[in-house]
Design a protein around this motif. Structure first.
Motif, PDB file in Angstrom:
ATOM      1  N   SER A   5       2.426   1.721  -3.374  1.00 54.27           N
ATOM      2  CA  SER A   5       1.528   2.200  -4.421  1.00 54.27           C
ATOM      3  C   SER A   5       1.106   3.641  -4.147  1.00 54.27           C
ATOM      4  CB  SER A   5       0.348   1.247  -4.618  1.00 54.27           C
ATOM      5  OG  SER A   5      -0.708   1.542  -3.774  1.00 54.27           O
ATOM      6  N   LEU A   6       1.094   4.028  -2.864  1.00 58.09           N
ATOM      7  CA  LEU A   6       0.825   5.433  -2.536  1.00 58.09           C
ATOM      8  C   LEU A   6       1.951   6.322  -3.056  1.00 58.09           C
ATOM      9  CD1 LEU A   6      -1.394   6.956  -1.062  1.00 58.09           C
ATOM     10  CD2 LEU A   6      -0.154   6.635   1.073  1.00 58.09           C
ATOM     11  N   SER A  53       3.827   5.549  -5.624  1.00 61.77           N
ATOM     12  CA  SER A  53       3.642   5.565  -7.081  1.00 61.77           C
ATOM     13  C   SER A  53       2.585   6.584  -7.478  1.00 61.77           C
ATOM     14  CB  SER A  53       3.205   4.192  -7.598  1.00 61.77           C
ATOM     15  OG  SER A  53       4.079   3.206  -7.146  1.00 61.77           O
ATOM     16  N   ALA A  54       1.522   6.681  -6.668  1.00 65.10           N
ATOM     17  CA  ALA A  54       0.466   7.650  -6.960  1.00 65.10           C
ATOM     18  C   ALA A  54       1.035   9.063  -6.933  1.00 65.10           C
ATOM     19  CB  ALA A  54      -0.675   7.519  -5.946  1.00 65.10           C
ATOM     20  N   LEU A 102       3.218   9.596  -9.963  1.00 61.75           N
ATOM     21  CA  LEU A 102       2.394   9.773 -11.159  1.00 61.75           C
ATOM     22  C   LEU A 102       1.776  11.168 -11.190  1.00 61.75           C
ATOM     23  CD1 LEU A 102       1.075   8.720 -13.733  1.00 61.75           C
ATOM     24  CD2 LEU A 102      -0.702   7.651 -12.329  1.00 61.75           C
ATOM     25  N   LYS A 103       1.424  11.697  -9.998  1.00 60.65           N
ATOM     26  CA  LYS A 103       0.892  13.059  -9.943  1.00 60.65           C
ATOM     27  C   LYS A 103       1.905  14.050 -10.499  1.00 60.65           C
ATOM     28  CE  LYS A 103      -1.741  12.938  -5.796  1.00 60.65           C
ATOM     29  NZ  LYS A 103      -1.781  13.479  -4.444  1.00 60.65           N
ATOM     30  N   SER A 143      -9.056   8.107  -0.821  1.00 61.64           N
ATOM     31  CA  SER A 143      -8.378   6.869  -1.206  1.00 61.64           C
ATOM     32  C   SER A 143      -7.527   6.343  -0.058  1.00 61.64           C
ATOM     33  CB  SER A 143      -7.486   7.116  -2.422  1.00 61.64           C
ATOM     34  OG  SER A 143      -8.261   7.531  -3.521  1.00 61.64           O
ATOM     35  N   ARG A 152       0.827  -1.212   0.000  1.00 59.74           N
ATOM     36  CA  ARG A 152       0.000   0.000   0.000  1.00 59.74           C
ATOM     37  C   ARG A 152       0.859   1.259   0.000  1.00 59.74           C
ATOM     38  NH1 ARG A 152      -5.294   0.034   1.731  1.00 59.74           N
ATOM     39  NH2 ARG A 152      -5.215   2.259   1.321  1.00 59.74           N
TER      40      ARG A 152
END
Lengths: 268, 320
Positions: free
Chosen positions: A20-21, A23-24, A27-28, A110, A17
């Protein structure tokens, strides 16, 4: 033991988690063009700084050390590590634009554990800052090595160049985190950016230049120590490790305060 | 088929879960209050939202709807009381994006980011497979605009994108703030069918609106608030079936009033501004028979249904 397995599976989930946070958050950054604009800023700022340092008229009585001296060459290379203004600004922009465009609320839907969101954002911007630091030194060194042969200069200090490169990457990463923290605390985008620019380019710059006894303890002065700069009239800053410690300290204090104030604040 | 704002119609709605049964959890708001300084936004509010139904959360602008939703979603800390989903506070739900989907106002976008990347960011942050970004864009009819920047989207497209974001984790509970705002009539019709379908799967659906007519064909239950306080929480039919209300139009108004007074004395008759009569507490055959017996010509005799907005306004004190 099944309970052990369950615990380690839960631990793996938490790690997944968090990853992936992160990665988020990355990506932003990469899914809008801001990072590219700021990168061009880094290149221009460092390019002009390096060229100006090389071609500045050298006369006796000038406050800055000459290129024929070790200090002068060190200063030239540390100019290549001075992209930190852009690192702190993009960190602050990254945080304040979430408030401005109200994207923070959908992020917190999220992942409501706000600490994790803050840590991921600081991590992502540390990466952006480190990247700017790296690009800055590569570009700055390339320009310096291209133009230096035109001037009278001392031996190129390869070891020092490596140290300054490392310091630039670390320093820019820490400044980007500081930027996220300042953005979290100030919240208003224009206010945060203006405040940072006035502080870094004016107040702190003057203190570091003309009152180094105080200035060397400020974040920018600490970075000057990390980058092994020599100030006006041979003023010296903290040693590399000391500057790094002070800088890490500022980042930790501001980062923790910023994360703490986010915990219970109402989000609109 | 494309709608007026150029959107492709959504693809066929495909059930996304096989372990069917009731997916939704109950939403409980209990004794909830929220003060912003001296302003009381929500005042001792209590209601529940049941799974498998579409509940309309209604009230004038500024009545506390959005604040209540923000309390439910953990974005705002209640001053007193609780707001829970499946008996858990939002913070305590292990995987909230898979349990609750929310759409709050059409403003939460970076204008320079594409629709697809917006959803990918939220999917990553919520621990949801990134492929859901494309799947939900398809579901709301935005597949063709997936790689366009949100800055160029119409309000209707932003609403659809918000809905896609809410559906990313295929959640059992949907909390939608003014989802019909900015949709064209075709979009509203589409939303109605879509929400009915989602509710039929057993999901809990709460949609807020300040316009009752916008949602009256969609909702099963209503929760009506005004000035932060609960006005009514009941099935929609409870506020619409107010006994018999008839609209009658006749060129012989005075004669009809006299005939009704004689034959159906329990009828309450009032003159409307447009010249028609509003007749309450009597059924239409009685009115028709009274008119026939007195040889009165009727031009119109119909149930008064369109005054739901009036009911709403009277319940909420009419204050906007």
């Amino acid at each position: 033991m099944s309970s052990t397995r369950a615990t380690s599976a839960a631990g793996a989930t938490v790690i997944a988690r968090r990853r992936s946070l992160l990665s988020a958050e990355i990506l932003k950054v990469t899914s809008t063009k801001m990072w590219l604009g700021m990168l061009i800023g880094v290149a221009l700022y460092i390019g002009i700084g390096v060229v100006a340092t090389i071609f500045a008229p050298e006369q006796p009585g000038m406050p800055m050390p000459r290129l024929s001296t070790t200090e002068g060459l060190r200063n030239l290379f540390s100019t290549a590590g001075s992209g930190y203004v852009f690192a702190i600004v993009i960190g602050a922009l990254g945080m304040t634009q979430e408030l401005r465009h109200r994207t923070l609320s959908s992020m917190l839907l999220s992942e409501p554990r706000r600490n994790r969101v803050m840590v991921a954002k600081m991590g992502a911007y540390a990466g952006v800052g480190a990247f700017y630091g790296l690009v800055g030194v590569v570009f700055g060194y390339a320009l310096a090595l291209a133009f230096l042969p035109l001037k009278d200069h001392g031996d190129i200090p390869i070891d020092t160049m490596w140290q300054i490169a490392g310091g630039s990457i670390l320093g820019c990463a820490l400044f980007a985190i500081l930027g996220v923290a300042v953005g979290t605390l100030v919240r208003n985008q224009i206010g945060a950016i203006l405040g940072i620019l006035v502080w870094v380019l004016l107040i702190e710059a003057l203190l570091v230049a003309f009152l180094p006894a105080v200035g060397k303890w400020l974040p920018g002065g600490a970075l000057s120590g990390v980058l092994q700069s020599t100030g006006f009239n041979g003023a010296s800053y903290l040693p590399v490790w000391g500057g790094a410690l002070v800088l890490v300290g500022y980042t930790a204090v501001f980062g923790v305060i910023a994360a703490a104030t986010t915990q219970r604040r109402d989000v609109s | 088929m494309t709608s007026p704002d150029g959107l492709a119609s959504p693809g066929p709605i495909i059930a996304t879960r096989s372990d069917s049964g009731v997916l939704g959890s109950r939403v409980d708001v209990a004794g909830l209050s929220k003060h912003f300084g001296s302003v009381v936004a929500v005042d001792d509010l209590t209601f529940t939202v049941d799974p498998g139904r579409v509940t309309g959360f209604l009230g004038p602008n500024g009545s506390g709807k959005t604040t209540t939703l923000r309390c439910l979603l953990g974005l705002v800390e209640p001053t007193t009381g609780t707001a829970t989903i499946g008996a858990q506070r939002y913070h305590d739900i292990a995987h909230p994006a898979r349990v609750v989907g929310a759409a709050l106002e059409a403003t939460g976008f970076h204008p320079g980011r594409t629709a697809r990347n917006h959803l990918r960011v939220l999917a990553l942050a919520g621990g949801i497979e990134e492929s859901r970004a494309d799947a939900t864009l398809d579901l709301v009819g935005l597949a063709d605009s997936a790689r366009r920047s949100v800055g160029g989207f119409s309000l209707g497209m932003r609403q659809r994108l918000q809905l896609a974001a809410a559906l990313l984790g295929d959640p059992g509970v949907l909390l939608l703030d003014e989802p019909a705002n900015g949709l064209d009539p075709e979009g509203i019709a589409w939303l109605r069918g879509f929400l009915r379908y989602l509710a039929s799967q057993g999901r809990t659906i709460l949609i807020s609106s300040h316009v009752l007519s916008e949602v009256e064909q969609t909702v099963d239950d209503v929760v009506i608030i005004a000035r932060g306080r609960l006005v009514r929480a009941c099935p929609l039919s409870d506020i619409t079936d107010h006994g018999q209300r008839l609209v009658v139009r006749t060129p012989q108004t005075e004669e009809l009033i006299a005939a009704l007074a004689q034959q159906v004395p329990q009828a309450r008759v009032s003159r409307q501004d447009d010249g028609s009569l509003l007749i309450e507490d009597v059924d239409s055959p009685s009115v028709g028979r009274a008119a026939l017996d007195a040889h009165i010509e009727l031009h119109e005799l119909r149930p008064a249904t369109s005054d739901l907005e009036q009911v709403f306004l009277s319940l909420t004190g009419g204050a906007q």
